[in-house]
Every structure is written in C-alpha cells, then in structure tokens.
Design a protein around this motif. Structure first.
Motif, PDB file in Angstrom:
ATOM      1  N   GLU A   1       0.901  -1.391   0.019  1.00  0.00           N
ATOM      2  CA  GLU A   1       0.053  -0.101   0.043  1.00  0.00           C
ATOM      3  C   GLU A   1       0.920   1.290  -0.051  1.00  0.00           C
ATOM      4  OE1 GLU A   1      -4.269   1.444   1.855  1.00  0.00           O
ATOM      5  OE2 GLU A   1      -2.909  -0.097   3.010  1.00  0.00           O
ATOM      6  N   ILE A   2       2.001   1.316   0.780  1.00  0.00           N
ATOM      7  CA  ILE A   2       2.735   2.465   0.698  1.00  0.00           C
ATOM      8  C   ILE A   2       3.686   2.600  -0.359  1.00  0.00           C
ATOM      9  CG2 ILE A   2       4.909   3.271   1.940  1.00  0.00           C
ATOM     10  CD1 ILE A   2       3.656   2.216   4.812  1.00  0.00           C
ATOM     11  N   MET A   3       4.194   1.340  -0.962  1.00  0.00           N
ATOM     12  CA  MET A   3       5.211   1.249  -2.011  1.00  0.00           C
ATOM     13  C   MET A   3       4.409   1.758  -3.200  1.00  0.00           C
ATOM     14  SD  MET A   3       8.052   1.263  -0.364  1.00  0.00           S
ATOM     15  CE  MET A   3       8.750   1.537  -1.965  1.00  0.00           C
ATOM     16  N   SER A   4       3.322   1.261  -3.535  1.00  0.00           N
ATOM     17  CA  SER A   4       2.226   1.702  -4.629  1.00  0.00           C
ATOM     18  C   SER A   4       2.195   2.983  -4.944  1.00  0.00           C
ATOM     19  CB  SER A   4       0.950   1.063  -4.528  1.00  0.00           C
ATOM     20  OG  SER A   4       0.314   1.654  -3.631  1.00  0.00           O
ATOM     21  N   ALA A   5       2.413   3.851  -3.802  1.00  0.00           N
ATOM     22  CA  ALA A   5       2.116   5.175  -3.934  1.00  0.00           C
ATOM     23  C   ALA A   5       3.564   6.073  -3.618  1.00  0.00           C
ATOM     24  CB  ALA A   5       1.141   5.954  -2.790  1.00  0.00           C
ATOM     25  N   ALA A   6       4.645   5.272  -3.771  1.00  0.00           N
ATOM     26  CA  ALA A   6       5.940   5.979  -3.558  1.00  0.00           C
ATOM     27  C   ALA A   6       6.175   7.165  -4.377  1.00  0.00           C
ATOM     28  CB  ALA A   6       7.186   4.791  -3.656  1.00  0.00           C
ATOM     29  N   ASP A   7       5.956   6.955  -5.795  1.00  0.00           N
ATOM     30  CA  ASP A   7       6.194   8.175  -6.676  1.00  0.00           C
ATOM     31  C   ASP A   7       5.261   9.336  -6.539  1.00  0.00           C
ATOM     32  OD1 ASP A   7       8.209   6.612  -7.848  1.00  0.00           O
ATOM     33  OD2 ASP A   7       6.914   5.543  -9.727  1.00  0.00           O
ATOM     34  N   SER A   8       4.404   9.205  -5.853  1.00  0.00           N
ATOM     35  CA  SER A   8       3.274  10.473  -5.339  1.00  0.00           C
ATOM     36  C   SER A   8       3.709  11.013  -4.190  1.00  0.00           C
ATOM     37  CB  SER A   8       2.007   9.886  -5.456  1.00  0.00           C
ATOM     38  OG  SER A   8       1.579   9.417  -6.446  1.00  0.00           O
ATOM     39  N   VAL A   9       4.725  10.504  -3.359  1.00  0.00           N
ATOM     40  CA  VAL A   9       5.063  11.071  -2.023  1.00  0.00           C
ATOM     41  C   VAL A   9       5.786  12.314  -2.210  1.00  0.00           C
ATOM     42  CG1 VAL A   9       6.039  10.674   0.061  1.00  0.00           C
ATOM     43  CG2 VAL A   9       4.583   8.832  -0.774  1.00  0.00           C
ATOM     44  N   THR A  10       5.487  13.613  -1.726  1.00  0.00           N
ATOM     45  CA  THR A  10       6.487  14.789  -1.816  1.00  0.00           C
ATOM     46  C   THR A  10       7.168  14.934  -0.509  1.00  0.00           C
ATOM     47  OG1 THR A  10       4.475  16.027  -1.266  1.00  0.00           O
ATOM     48  CG2 THR A  10       4.881  15.544  -3.454  1.00  0.00           C
ATOM     49  N   HIS A  11       6.362  14.634   0.867  1.00  0.00           N
ATOM     50  CA  HIS A  11       7.095  15.065   2.033  1.00  0.00           C
ATOM     51  C   HIS A  11       6.703  13.772   3.042  1.00  0.00           C
ATOM     52  CE1 HIS A  11       5.959  18.842   0.337  1.00  0.00           C
ATOM     53  NE2 HIS A  11       6.974  19.268   1.208  1.00  0.00           N
ATOM     54  N   ILE A  12       7.858  13.455   3.881  1.00  0.00           N
ATOM     55  CA  ILE A  12       7.430  12.495   4.860  1.00  0.00           C
ATOM     56  C   ILE A  12       8.145  13.243   5.978  1.00  0.00           C
ATOM     57  CG2 ILE A  12       8.562  10.224   5.724  1.00  0.00           C
ATOM     58  CD1 ILE A  12       9.099   9.514   2.645  1.00  0.00           C
TER      59      ILE A  12
ATOM     60  N   LYS B   1      18.471   8.695   5.588  1.00  0.00           N
ATOM     61  CA  LYS B   1      19.053   7.994   4.420  1.00  0.00           C
ATOM     62  C   LYS B   1      18.020   6.649   4.004  1.00  0.00           C
ATOM     63  CE  LYS B   1      23.843   9.483   5.177  1.00  0.00           C
ATOM     64  NZ  LYS B   1      24.931   9.111   5.654  1.00  0.00           N
ATOM     65  N   GLU B   2      17.737   5.823   4.851  1.00  0.00           N
ATOM     66  CA  GLU B   2      17.030   4.771   4.588  1.00  0.00           C
ATOM     67  C   GLU B   2      15.737   4.995   3.844  1.00  0.00           C
ATOM     68  OE1 GLU B   2      16.378   1.104   6.835  1.00  0.00           O
ATOM     69  OE2 GLU B   2      17.754   1.853   8.762  1.00  0.00           O
ATOM     70  N   LEU B   3      14.959   6.050   4.480  1.00  0.00           N
ATOM     71  CA  LEU B   3      13.764   6.392   3.669  1.00  0.00           C
ATOM     72  C   LEU B   3      14.070   7.152   2.447  1.00  0.00           C
ATOM     73  CD1 LEU B   3      11.738   7.857   6.669  1.00  0.00           C
ATOM     74  CD2 LEU B   3      11.224   5.746   5.348  1.00  0.00           C
ATOM     75  N   ALA B   4      15.056   7.847   2.122  1.00  0.00           N
ATOM     76  CA  ALA B   4      15.534   8.324   0.926  1.00  0.00           C
ATOM     77  C   ALA B   4      15.800   7.307  -0.044  1.00  0.00           C
ATOM     78  CB  ALA B   4      16.664   9.271   1.018  1.00  0.00           C
ATOM     79  N   GLY B   5      16.158   6.130   0.305  1.00  0.00           N
ATOM     80  CA  GLY B   5      16.571   5.238  -0.865  1.00  0.00           C
ATOM     81  C   GLY B   5      15.309   4.667  -1.236  1.00  0.00           C
TER      82      GLY B   5
ATOM     83  N   SER C   1      12.874   8.604  -3.289  1.00  0.00           N
ATOM     84  CA  SER C   1      13.826   9.569  -3.794  1.00  0.00           C
ATOM     85  C   SER C   1      13.512  10.875  -4.226  1.00  0.00           C
ATOM     86  CB  SER C   1      14.524   8.972  -5.184  1.00  0.00           C
ATOM     87  OG  SER C   1      13.486   8.678  -6.181  1.00  0.00           O
ATOM     88  N   ARG C   2      11.793  11.045  -4.435  1.00  0.00           N
ATOM     89  CA  ARG C   2      11.403  12.404  -4.554  1.00  0.00           C
ATOM     90  C   ARG C   2      10.901  13.074  -3.559  1.00  0.00           C
ATOM     91  NH1 ARG C   2       7.752  10.653 -10.005  1.00  0.00           N
ATOM     92  NH2 ARG C   2       9.636   9.732 -11.502  1.00  0.00           N
ATOM     93  N   SER C   3      11.045  12.560  -2.407  1.00  0.00           N
ATOM     94  CA  SER C   3      10.362  13.315  -1.217  1.00  0.00           C
ATOM     95  C   SER C   3      11.328  14.006  -0.230  1.00  0.00           C
ATOM     96  CB  SER C   3       9.910  12.243  -0.294  1.00  0.00           C
ATOM     97  OG  SER C   3       8.986  11.313  -0.972  1.00  0.00           O
ATOM     98  N   GLU C   4      10.818  15.106   0.159  1.00  0.00           N
ATOM     99  CA  GLU C   4      11.456  15.895   1.311  1.00  0.00           C
ATOM    100  C   GLU C   4      11.209  15.110   2.655  1.00  0.00           C
ATOM    101  OE1 GLU C   4      12.007  20.098   1.114  1.00  0.00           O
ATOM    102  OE2 GLU C   4      10.323  20.082  -0.384  1.00  0.00           O
ATOM    103  N   ILE C   5      12.267  14.859   3.343  1.00  0.00           N
ATOM    104  CA  ILE C   5      12.031  13.967   4.653  1.00  0.00           C
ATOM    105  C   ILE C   5      12.574  14.680   5.733  1.00  0.00           C
ATOM    106  CG2 ILE C   5      12.726  11.846   5.730  1.00  0.00           C
ATOM    107  CD1 ILE C   5      13.498  10.769   2.820  1.00  0.00           C
ATOM    108  N   ALA C   6      11.785  14.625   6.632  1.00  0.00           N
ATOM    109  CA  ALA C   6      11.970  15.408   8.111  1.00  0.00           C
ATOM    110  C   ALA C   6      11.947  14.265   9.001  1.00  0.00           C
ATOM    111  CB  ALA C   6      11.258  16.451   8.463  1.00  0.00           C
TER     112      ALA C   6
END
Length: 289
Positions: free
Chosen positions: A52-63, A81-85, A88-93
């Motif tokens: 469910e999460i990975m199917s939306a990975a390309d649409s995620v802009t912020h984490i 770093k783990e989440l960025a892998g 790749s298109r998301s800003e992560i806090a």
C-alpha cells in the motif's frame, strides 16, 4: 501525498495523507523501530514490504518521521537515508516520537505531554517545539508509569507475596510461570521490557482488587512526581497523555494527576491520526522541513 510515521519500539504506524479533504489511510507495519538500537536496513526492509505504501511511492512529496531513538543527529540521519532510498522524490524530516506526540495532542497550543506505553517519556511543549524534557532513563533506571515498570514492579510484589492469594492463583492459571521462568525471561532473553509490559492487561484486569488499584495509582504518582511536576506551568496548563498504558489505566491516571494538582487534558491510545491531521491542516508544514 504526505507520509507520517509514528514509530515506537514495538509498533510502527504510517498515515497516508492524499490531500486536505480526505481522511488519512493508516497502515500498520510489521514491527516497531528504534533508531538507535536497530541495525541499518531494518526500517527500509520493513517499509518496502507494504504494498500500500510502496504503490504510492512516486506520489509522495513529504515524509514526516517521528520515532523512538531519534534523539541524536546521527540516528535521525540514518533514518532519513533509509527512507530516501525508497522515496527519492520526497523531502524527509525526522524527529523524536516525543515531538510527534506533542503535536498530536497539543497542536499549536502549549501543554505538558506524557507518553505511557511499553516505555515512558514526557515533555513541556510551547506550541511549536519541545522546551524541556526530563530524561526517562529506560526501564531499569526510570520509565516510571510505563508498561515495563508496572509489569516489573507488579511481578516483584506478586512473587514476594504482597498481593492477595487469589490474584496469585489467577496469575498462575493464566500464565503458568514460576520464579525461574520469569528470571530467565528477564535476565537471559532479549526484549525483557516488552515481556514485562505484556503483563499490563492482567494488571488492569486485577484493578478490581483495591490492593492492585492502589498499586497502579502509586506507580502513576511516582511518574508524575519524578517526571511532570518539575515542568513550568504544571497545575496551570493541561497535561495530555498518549499510549496504551494511559488508555487502559485512564481512571487511575486521572486520580493520580488530580492528587498532585495537575489539569487533565486529552488521553489517547494512538497519536497517528492526530499527527496526520496536524500536517494536513498546518499552513506551516513546509517551513518545518
């Protein structure tokens, strides 16, 4: 799309927020995650198993990741770093689970916040950030009011004969554990804190006995005196609680807080839905990144 993580040592929940008008979709992952103690790669492996999460990975802009163990810059960077892998298109806090809890129950208002689950923690929150935090110190040195410490102290008193015999008989009937079994679990096997916390439901059931009810209130009094009363504003601003222990023992917790002159606020079992609401509704979310 926004992803909001609430990751404790025993449980990880993820909210998928598609837009400001739709309720978040909550996904429960296979286990918890502690950013300090977990080996590298465990988090990304766990997240990648969720279709469910990975199917939306390309649409995620912020984490926004709030997690146990996110107390150092190094631990936070490892999580990022783990989440960025994976995204790749998301800003992560990345921030502590304590900040996530505070935002969940306080929003943009000041308050005192307590986490009471397997472990315990607390903070003073000014409406935007944490301004004070009494170190919880873990279940050996601290963690008063937590499931692990309630379980630890309950078992100690039970095996020393400090509760009525009928409670011991019911315990034996339900668990079939003798002293040697418990000592092995606590001192020779991993995750002793989770083992000790597993007895919290039994303790809650036994609160019909005045001796156990008073024991639980006493545990919360210790938590409040050692962790909450030193915060500026105690007695003037609300105290909010999050976690399974807070939820299961809410009457005993309220009694203890009132005894110490505190003002009760919200008591919620899980913060993930409230965290999602905070980030969906906050006009400041991009500035936090």
């Amino acid at each position: 799309m926004i992803l909001v993580f609430d990751s404790g040592s025993t449980k990880t929940s993820v909210a998928l927020v598609k837009d400001k008008t739709q309720p978040a979709v909550i996904v429960e992952l296979s286990s918890g995650h502690n950013a300090i103690s977990a080996p590298r790669g465990v988090l990304s492996d766990m997240v990648s198993q969720s279709d469910e999460i990975m199917s939306a990975a390309d649409s995620v802009t912020h984490i926004y990741y709030y997690g146990a163990g996110c107390a150092t810059a190094e631990a936070c960077e490892n999580v990022r770093k783990e989440l960025a892998g994976l995204f790749s298109r998301s800003e992560i806090a990345v921030a502590s689970d304590m900040l996530g809890a505070a935002r969940a129950v306080c929003g943009n208002s000041p308050g005192i916040v307590g986490i009471l689950g397997t472990g315990s923690n607390s903070c003073l929150y000014d409406g935007s950030g944490i301004t004070a935090n009494v170190p919880p110190l873990g279940y050996i040195l601290g963690d008063e009011g937590s499931g692990a410490v309630i379980g630890k102290r309950f078992l100690g008193l039970l095996f020393k004969g400090q509760f009525p015999e009928e409670i011991r008989r019911e315990f034996d009937s339900m668990y079939g554990l003798n002293v040697a079994d418990v000592l092995t679990k606590v001192y020779r096997e991993p995750k002793a804190n989770a083992f000790l916390a597993s007895f919290a439901p039994f303790v809650a059931k036994m609160c019909v006995h005045v001796e156990v009810n008073q024991f639980v209130i006493g545990e919360f009094l210790r938590y409040i005196r050692y962790n909450l009363k030193g915060y500026d504003g105690f007695g003037d601003i609300p105290v909010h609680f999050i976690g399974s222990i807070a939820d299961n023992f809410r009457e005993q917790l309220k009694c203890a807080l009132e005894t110490e002159g505190g003002i009760i606020g919200e008591i919620i079992r899980s913060p993930i839905g409230f965290m999602a609401d905070f980030h969906r509704c906050s006009a400041e979310e991009d500035q936090w990144l």
